[in-house]
Design a protein around this motif. Structure first.
Motif, short mmCIF file in Angstrom:
data_model
loop_
_atom_site.label_atom_id
_atom_site.label_comp_id
_atom_site.label_asym_id
_atom_site.label_seq_id
_atom_site.Cartn_x
_atom_site.Cartn_y
_atom_site.Cartn_z
N VAL A 73 -1.45 -2.32 -5.53
CA VAL A 73 -2.21 -1.97 -4.41
C VAL A 73 -2.60 -3.45 -3.58
CG1 VAL A 73 -4.74 -1.48 -3.87
CG2 VAL A 73 -3.65 -0.15 -5.52
N ALA A 74 -2.85 -4.51 -4.54
CA ALA A 74 -3.09 -5.83 -3.83
C ALA A 74 -1.78 -6.24 -2.81
CB ALA A 74 -2.90 -6.89 -4.67
N LEU A 75 -0.56 -5.77 -3.19
CA LEU A 75 0.44 -6.02 -2.06
C LEU A 75 0.28 -5.32 -0.72
CD1 LEU A 75 3.51 -6.10 -4.49
CD2 LEU A 75 2.83 -8.07 -3.05
N LEU A 76 -0.08 -3.92 -1.20
CA LEU A 76 -0.41 -3.15 -0.01
C LEU A 76 -1.64 -3.72 0.96
CD1 LEU A 76 -0.02 0.58 -1.56
CD2 LEU A 76 1.50 -0.51 0.02
N LEU A 77 -2.41 -4.30 0.22
CA LEU A 77 -3.68 -4.71 1.03
C LEU A 77 -3.67 -6.11 1.41
CD1 LEU A 77 -6.62 -3.18 -1.09
CD2 LEU A 77 -5.69 -2.22 1.13
N VAL A 78 -2.62 -7.15 1.34
CA VAL A 78 -2.64 -8.24 1.58
C VAL A 78 -2.72 -8.62 3.09
CG1 VAL A 78 -0.15 -8.86 1.10
CG2 VAL A 78 -1.96 -10.45 0.63
N ARG A 79 -1.62 -7.62 3.93
CA ARG A 79 -1.38 -7.66 5.15
C ARG A 79 -2.57 -7.42 5.85
NH1 ARG A 79 4.23 -6.74 5.91
NH2 ARG A 79 5.23 -7.98 4.79
N PRO A 80 -2.96 -8.12 6.82
CA PRO A 80 -4.08 -7.81 7.62
C PRO A 80 -3.75 -6.47 8.54
CG PRO A 80 -3.00 -9.84 8.61
CD PRO A 80 -2.04 -9.32 7.38
N ARG A 81 -4.92 -5.58 8.35
CA ARG A 81 -4.77 -4.34 9.38
C ARG A 81 -6.01 -3.51 9.26
NH1 ARG A 81 -0.89 -1.12 5.65
NH2 ARG A 81 -0.06 -3.02 4.95
N ARG A 82 -6.23 -2.72 10.22
CA ARG A 82 -7.56 -2.32 10.37
C ARG A 82 -8.24 -1.35 9.07
NH1 ARG A 82 -7.81 1.73 15.46
NH2 ARG A 82 -9.69 2.26 14.18
N GLY A 83 -9.24 -1.91 8.93
CA GLY A 83 -10.15 -1.23 7.88
C GLY A 83 -9.80 -1.70 6.60
N GLN A 84 -9.26 -2.92 6.57
CA GLN A 84 -8.89 -3.39 5.26
C GLN A 84 -10.07 -3.83 4.24
OE1 GLN A 84 -7.61 -7.75 5.67
NE2 GLN A 84 -5.97 -7.45 4.76
N GLY A 85 -10.98 -4.31 4.99
CA GLY A 85 -12.34 -4.36 4.11
C GLY A 85 -12.85 -3.17 3.39
N PHE A 86 -12.73 -2.18 4.02
CA PHE A 86 -13.16 -1.00 3.61
C PHE A 86 -12.11 -0.63 2.29
CE2 PHE A 86 -12.30 3.54 3.41
CZ PHE A 86 -13.42 4.12 2.78
N TYR A 87 -11.24 -0.78 2.61
CA TYR A 87 -10.01 0.03 1.56
C TYR A 87 -10.46 -1.02 0.27
CZ TYR A 87 -7.56 2.83 4.53
OH TYR A 87 -7.47 3.98 5.40
N ARG A 88 -10.43 -2.56 0.65
CA ARG A 88 -10.49 -3.41 -0.76
C ARG A 88 -12.00 -3.01 -1.60
NH1 ARG A 88 -9.15 -9.27 1.86
NH2 ARG A 88 -6.95 -8.82 2.33
N SER A 89 -12.99 -2.98 -0.85
CA SER A 89 -14.38 -2.38 -1.38
C SER A 89 -13.80 -1.32 -2.05
CB SER A 89 -15.21 -2.27 -0.47
OG SER A 89 -15.39 -3.22 0.49
N ALA A 90 -13.34 -0.33 -1.50
CA ALA A 90 -13.19 1.28 -2.31
C ALA A 90 -12.42 0.99 -3.46
CB ALA A 90 -12.53 2.19 -1.13
N PHE A 91 -11.32 0.08 -3.44
CA PHE A 91 -10.55 -0.08 -4.62
C PHE A 91 -11.10 -0.76 -5.72
CE2 PHE A 91 -6.73 1.09 -1.98
CZ PHE A 91 -6.40 2.30 -2.87
N TYR A 92 -12.14 -1.81 -5.37
CA TYR A 92 -12.82 -2.53 -6.10
C TYR A 92 -14.00 -1.75 -6.61
CZ TYR A 92 -15.00 -6.65 -8.05
OH TYR A 92 -15.73 -7.72 -8.79
#
Lengths: 328, 425
Positions: A116-135
């Protein structure tokens, strides 16, 4: 405020040598007072460590060699608790259950975190949201309530059971099935991959982009880039996560107790959730064998210590620290 | 410079000193103060579910109204957690002043001198031991000390589904035998539908105790050992396991999966052995009509049954033995308390409470059942210390047999080894 006060003497007294011969001078006295003040400020923490951690640890080391039922005076019995342990089938069983949980759960959790970190490392829209959601799950993971939720999700006739029946597999509740209760516990820990994920994310951001660009020019594919660049570059982070998660998983307690406790006595059906720490607790607080429980606790500490030492030994083979940084 | 520092230094010291003083104050605050204005606070804890807690709080309100100088602080947990917590508190010399107890624990904690001997309070007139129903007045006495006062009596019984038994033409009645029971169970299981004849109670220590007593033995002997041989247990567990495999009893996996419901209240089985007051909970969990029947016998007369009871005990370390005695006295004699509690903790202990409460619904069934078995009740042997641990092992190890995780022979060996450790023999 405090910090400036405490550091100032050093700054002022940079040329120390001349004063050494007059230790009783007014400045030295002032410094001693300040040191004393520093220690006084540390007192609450010191008291905490001494009374709540170090003291009990030493007492439990002593108790490990005694027969102690909580109420009568401990009786010294030497190594008998340890001998009993090796003859105790349930102790071996609890070791097996815990090892199974750690050795299956930890790699899966780290793999999920890294993926999941590999998926989230690239900047994209809603990134902050996904990170919080997975965390989020790892914030609430160790709580009793999430254990209860997990139990009710995997119980007889609950969501999972019904979904499985829909696809033609009538297994009944997972929690009550001795073959499926441990996998249920493992899914609970894997689900809480948020904490290692955040650390992986930080590690991934440190990898210089030029390396990938150069590799791409040389025609390296995605897998090759991952194996030859990403993995070695983040190996210190991987090592850190592995160590942390292993130590953490060996001490699993709350989730196993809540999942296994549906019938009153935890441990799960046919002792399938008899994790080490629960067996320790049961011996100490239910069966009133506090000496035996203390011996078990020290055995666990020895085991974890040994494993950590072995891991540190192996790191030379696969963990790469960048030269010139103070990662070490 | 040095002048400024010499001013600042002590101030730092003073601040740190203040912090330590504040901490000390905080710690003192946690320790609790003296009883102010003549009010005494006693701590009371028990095990049970939420419904019991609500009833008990009502009875405490009654007590506090009647004894304005006593405040009661409460705490409750589920059975197993209750004892873990109690052990921890008691080891720290901080046990609750008064707490729920049962016959099974009198020896265990009595031997550790944790229980208040209430005889002195009886002599002082703070606690009345008169008016108790038959078999209960002496229930809390161990070796001449009064360690507990019953708040309710329970007798072992068969909770069963009368409609299912009727269908196979069997009516459980006093003096019926195990053969008749087994035959009925087999017929119900063999009949159409998913219903099994009975739950697999092979791991229920109290049931095996009754069976042993019917055969002139008992689970525990008076000298604190197991009262049966490995061969006896192999036969008991072997028979249950065989019936289970033959499909007469609820498969272990199903009964594990239906938890926290029991097999009988989860409509898996038509009969289950347990304490008679459990029917209150079971009836609330299912729409199926349930009834109480006597335990089957070996010889047509003897059931081996005895009254067990939940009790109130005081802590030997309490600062307020008089108030504890007054509290217990009120809880067992006050008619209003009886009306409020009903049979939540078993049939009410004193005539005053028993007469004040008019049982309806399942409580009426319990009352009728208790009345029907009065003639066969035998005296109870107090359990040795460690009996609770042996009981838990008995249940757990048989469950492993039933789940097919271990053989009967290995299980028996395992149980005897664990029981030996628990009983310290």
């Amino acid at each position: 405020m405090t910090r400036t006060q405490m550091t100032r003497p050093d700054v002022v007294e940079r040329p120390r040598t001349p004063h050494r011969r007059t230790p009783e001078g007014p400045r030295a006295a002032g410094r001693r007072r300040e040191t004393l003040a520093g220690y006084l400020f540390l007192t609450p923490w010191c008291v905490g460590v001494l009374l709540l951690t170090l003291g009990p640890m030493l007492v439990s080391l002593y108790l490990a060699f005694t027969d102690y039922n909580l109420f009568d005076t401990p009786r010294w019995i030497g190594l008998r608790n340890f001998r009993d342990m090796f003859a105790d089938d349930r102790w071996w069983h609890s070791v097996r259950v815990t090892l199974e949980y750690v050795l299956v759960g930890t790699p899966l959790k780290l793999a999920a975190a890294l993926g999941v970190a590999l998926l989230l490392v690239r900047p994209r829209r809603g990134q902050g949201f996904y990170r919080s959601a997975f965390y989020a799950p790892s914030l609430i993971g160790a709580s009793v309530s999430i254990g209860i939720v997990w139990r009710s999700v995997f119980q007889d006739d609950a969501v999972v059971d019904r979904a499985m029946r829909f696809v033609g597999w009538d297994a009944g509740g997972w929690v009550g099935d001795p073959d499926w209760s441990l996998p249920t516990l493992v899914t609970l820990t894997v689900w809480q991959f948020g904490a290692p994920m955040v650390i992986f994310l930080a590690g991934l951001k440190q990898v210089p982009r030029e390396l990938y660009e150069a590799a791409e020019v040389d025609g390296a594919g995605v897998w090759r880039r991952f194996r030859s660049i990403t993995l070695p570059m983040i190996s210190p982070v991987l090592f850190f996560n592995l160590l942390l998660e292993l130590i953490h998983s060996f001490q699993v307690f709350t989730s196993a107790v809540v999942l296994g406790g549906s019938g009153g006595g935890a441990g799960g059906p046919a002792d399938s959730l008899l994790v080490y720490t629960w067996y320790l607790y049961e011996q100490g607080f239910r069966n009133l064998r506090m000496g035996y429980a203390s011996a078990m606790a020290w055995m666990l500490m020895l085991g974890i210590g040994l494993l950590t030492a072995v891991l540190f030994r192996t790191q030379r083979g696969w963990v790469h620290y960048e030269e010139g940084t103070d990662a070490r | 410079m040095s002048v400024r520092r010499s001013v600042r230094g002590p101030r730092g010291l003073r601040a740190a000193g203040a912090a330590v003083a504040a901490l000390a104050l905080l710690a003192a605050g946690c320790g609790g103060g003296d009883p102010d204005g003549g009010t005494v606070t006693i701590r009371y804890s028990w095990w049970g579910a939420q419904d019991r807690a609500e009833l008990i709080r009502k009875t405490i309100a009654l007590f506090e109204k009647d004894h304005p100088h006593i405040k009661v602080k409460t705490d409750f947990a589920e059975y197993a957690d209750f004892w873990s917590k109690f052990n921890t508190q008691a080891a720290g010399g901080n046990a609750p002043d008064v707490f729920q107890n049962s016959v099974a624990f009198l020896r265990k904690y009595g031997e550790k001198n944790l229980l208040l001997d209430l005889n002195a309070q009886v002599e002082a007139g703070n606690l009345g031991m008169d008016d108790f129903r038959a078999g209960l007045d002496k229930a809390g006495e161990v070796d001449g000390r009064l360690l507990g006062v019953p708040v309710g009596g329970n007798t072992f019984a068969l909770v069963y589904n009368p409609e299912a038994f009727e269908r196979v033409g069997v009516t459980p009645a006093a003096g019926w035998t195990w053969d008749e029971f087994d035959a009925a169970v087999h017929k119900i299981s063999a009949a159409e539908g998913d219903l099994y004849g009975a739950s697999d109670n092979g791991g229920v220590m109290y049931l095996y105790d009754l069976y042993l007593r019917q055969n002139g033995k008992a689970f525990f002997t008076a000298d604190k050992k197991l009262g049966f041989t490995e061969a006896d247990l192999r036969q008991w567990w072997g028979a249950h396991y065989a019936d289970n495999k033959a499909g007469d009893l609820v498969p272990a996996k199903k009964s594990e999966q239906i938890k926290p419901k029991s097999s009988v209240s989860g409509d898996l089985s038509a009969a289950e052995f347990t304490w008679d007051n459990f029917i209150v909970r079971y009836a609330a969990e299912t729409d199926t009509e349930l009834a109480l029947a006597p335990v089957p016998t070996t010889d047509g007369t003897r059931t081996g049954q005895y009254i067990s009871s939940l009790m109130l005990s005081g802590s030997a370390r309490t600062q307020h033995p008089e108030e504890v005695a007054e509290f217990i006295d009120f809880m067992v004699h006050d008619p209003e308390v009886g009306k409020t509690m009903g049979y939540n903790r078993g049939v009410l202990p004193t005539n005053a409470q028993f007469d004040a409460y008019e049982p309806t619904g399942v409580d009426a069934q319990i009352a009728a059942y208790e009345k029907s078995v009065t003639g066969v009740i035998e005296p109870i042997t107090p359990h040795p210390a460690g009996a609770d641990v042996a009981e838990a092992a008995f249940l757990r190890i048989y469950a492993e047999v039933a789940l097919g995780k271990t053989s009967v022979d290995d299980a028996v060996t395992q149980f005897f080894s664990e029981a030996k450790t628990a009983l310290g023999s």
